[in-house]
Write an enzyme that holds these catalytic residues in place. Sequence first.
Site, PDB file in Angstrom:
ATOM      1  N   ASP A 309     -31.319  15.046 -13.509  1.00 33.28           N
ATOM      2  CA  ASP A 309     -30.138  15.227 -13.121  1.00 33.28           C
ATOM      3  C   ASP A 309     -29.922  16.332 -11.777  1.00 33.28           C
ATOM      4  OD1 ASP A 309     -27.147  15.868 -13.667  1.00 33.28           O
ATOM      5  OD2 ASP A 309     -27.557  17.872 -14.234  1.00 33.28           O
ATOM      6  N   GLU A 363     -30.631  11.500  -9.576  1.00 35.63           N
ATOM      7  CA  GLU A 363     -29.431  11.770  -9.267  1.00 35.63           C
ATOM      8  C   GLU A 363     -29.292  12.694  -8.192  1.00 35.63           C
ATOM      9  OE1 GLU A 363     -25.424  13.616  -9.310  1.00 35.63           O
ATOM     10  OE2 GLU A 363     -27.091  14.469 -10.539  1.00 35.63           O
TER      11      GLU A 363
END
Length: 637
Positions: A309, A363
Amino acid sequence: MNYNISEQDIYLFHQGTNYESYKMMGCHFIEWEGVKGYRFAVWAPNAKQINIVGDFNQWDGKSHPLERLTEQGVWAGFFTDVTGSLPYKYEIITPENQILLKSDPYAFQSELRPNTASLTPKKDSTYTWNDHAWKQSKKSFDAYSSPISIYEVHLGSWKKQDSGEFYTYIELAEELIPYVKSMGYTHIELLPLAEHPFDLSWGYQITGYYAVTSRYGPRHEFKHFVDQCHQNQIGVIMDWVPGHFCKDDFALRRFDGEPLYEYADPLKADKRTWGTLAFDFGRPEVQSFLVSNALFWLQEYHIDGIRVDAVASMLYLNFDRQDGEERIKNSYGGEENLEAYAFIRKLNEVIFSYEPQTLMMAEDSSDLPLVTSPTYSGGLGFNFKWNMGWMNDMLTFMKKVPIHRKWHHNLLTFSFMYTHSENFLLPLSHDEVVHGKKSLLDKMPGDMWQQFANLRLLYGYMMTHPGKKLLFMGGELAQYAEWKDKEELDWHLLDYPFHQGIFQYVKALNLFYTSNPELYELDHDPAGFEWIDPHNIDQSIIAFRRRGKKQDQELIIVCNFTPEIRYDYKIGVPIPGTYQEVFNSDQEKFGGSNQLNSNNHFSFQEKWHGLPQHIKIKIPPLAIAIFKYKKDVEEAL
């Protein structure tokens, strides 16, 4: 005393290279010097004294002190009067005699929130896995040339009990897995499952990195869930958050009274946008903690992939700082976090050396090059990157009223300028349907029919565009409301024809995608894609070719981004012969107007679109139509 902790393991931990530090640190049931009991080990270099407190000693730590094993701050102790599944914490006494009660950074399970203690593991916590066939098949699995269609899920709001309670891991295994399989997905991606105190953080603000959340049950039941996924040929990817952690006092923040896991410099540590703290990526023990954690989920829970993330927030020191705010510079005067760069490269090198078939997905919202290039050639070493540019451009384009789309045609085609620069995944994720951004359906312009047609077209274009695929739960229901993270999905929508049509369409689209190698085998090879016509701006129509590895594997794809039907539309084709429509998003069963190309299309010996032949087709409104050379169709049948 060493309590079965080797000097080598301790040395590697302090060097940042103990990649299985969870086997040494935390709480473990062991046999030491012929006696069975629980060993506790924790890193706290600034502590004056550390005791274990819990129900077993009425939270009075005098009877359970730890011994300092190293000057660098590893403490350990062994106790025979502790039992399994009991809450405990570290009682850390600072040099100023301040008493801190901290949960175990390496705990495998924690109490159900709002309680915050760690739990001692059961004495016999062995789980018997039954995914041997899956693990064997992974050895020959080539992710780059295989279909990957991911269903992104937040377990707490996919479905809920009538009482409002969460489904358990066992119940999710019984309901979610058959559902995902029936919909044709190859993988399921789970929002973070490491322990977190606040439901509405969705797991992105973590306090227990090694503890699978107790919200849905104990850890052996999560293993059962993953096991069942694998037995049903579904891979499991988990979101992982190494960029920042919670400020809650019971967890990692100022763990021994001083900054330890976070940077000592408050400017560098503070993630003000999220109210969290950044890990100190340059500290060796933090590197051991985080790299071990990623490997832990892969080894202990047989996870198949990790979506890292907010990579950009790690790589750039001033990621969340506004103009005019104080800026941080690295030693060369730049704004890159050089320690984070080195950490990410180390992470990927270690993961692929231990678990070479892992999907490591970044990401990353930045335009940094070489994210999916090997570290030895200067890359970050991921094998996939989320294509945030494609997602942003496409959603911006699809929001436009069709009559205005011709002025924004570049948003539709720009991704092909860079689509082979990385190994991309195309995401339509949870981030796009929260915080007032509207649901995917509600972003679409026009009346009800046009909204649903636009949504089908968006999904169809995603599935035929190079790159692996991801759709957040609820997208297959065409929810009007954006994601309501406290409630379950709007399953009642399936009673309505248009929503049922989208549901059937997503299922059919997944099946078509996984059945046609042209759509995945050469995703990351320029040979797998070729434009037929990207330039029909006035009519907002594009046409392109997708190819598989075999010479005769080819699909002709036509997308119409206006509600106008086009008759006798010429499309260039590569070889003479007969072409047949093999997929059309405008089918009545999907909610469309049934403007189909039911008959065979014979090519004309006239050059068109730079190709030697062409066919004349009917192009359905706000739809995607896919054609194939008939010889290939007959062979496929």
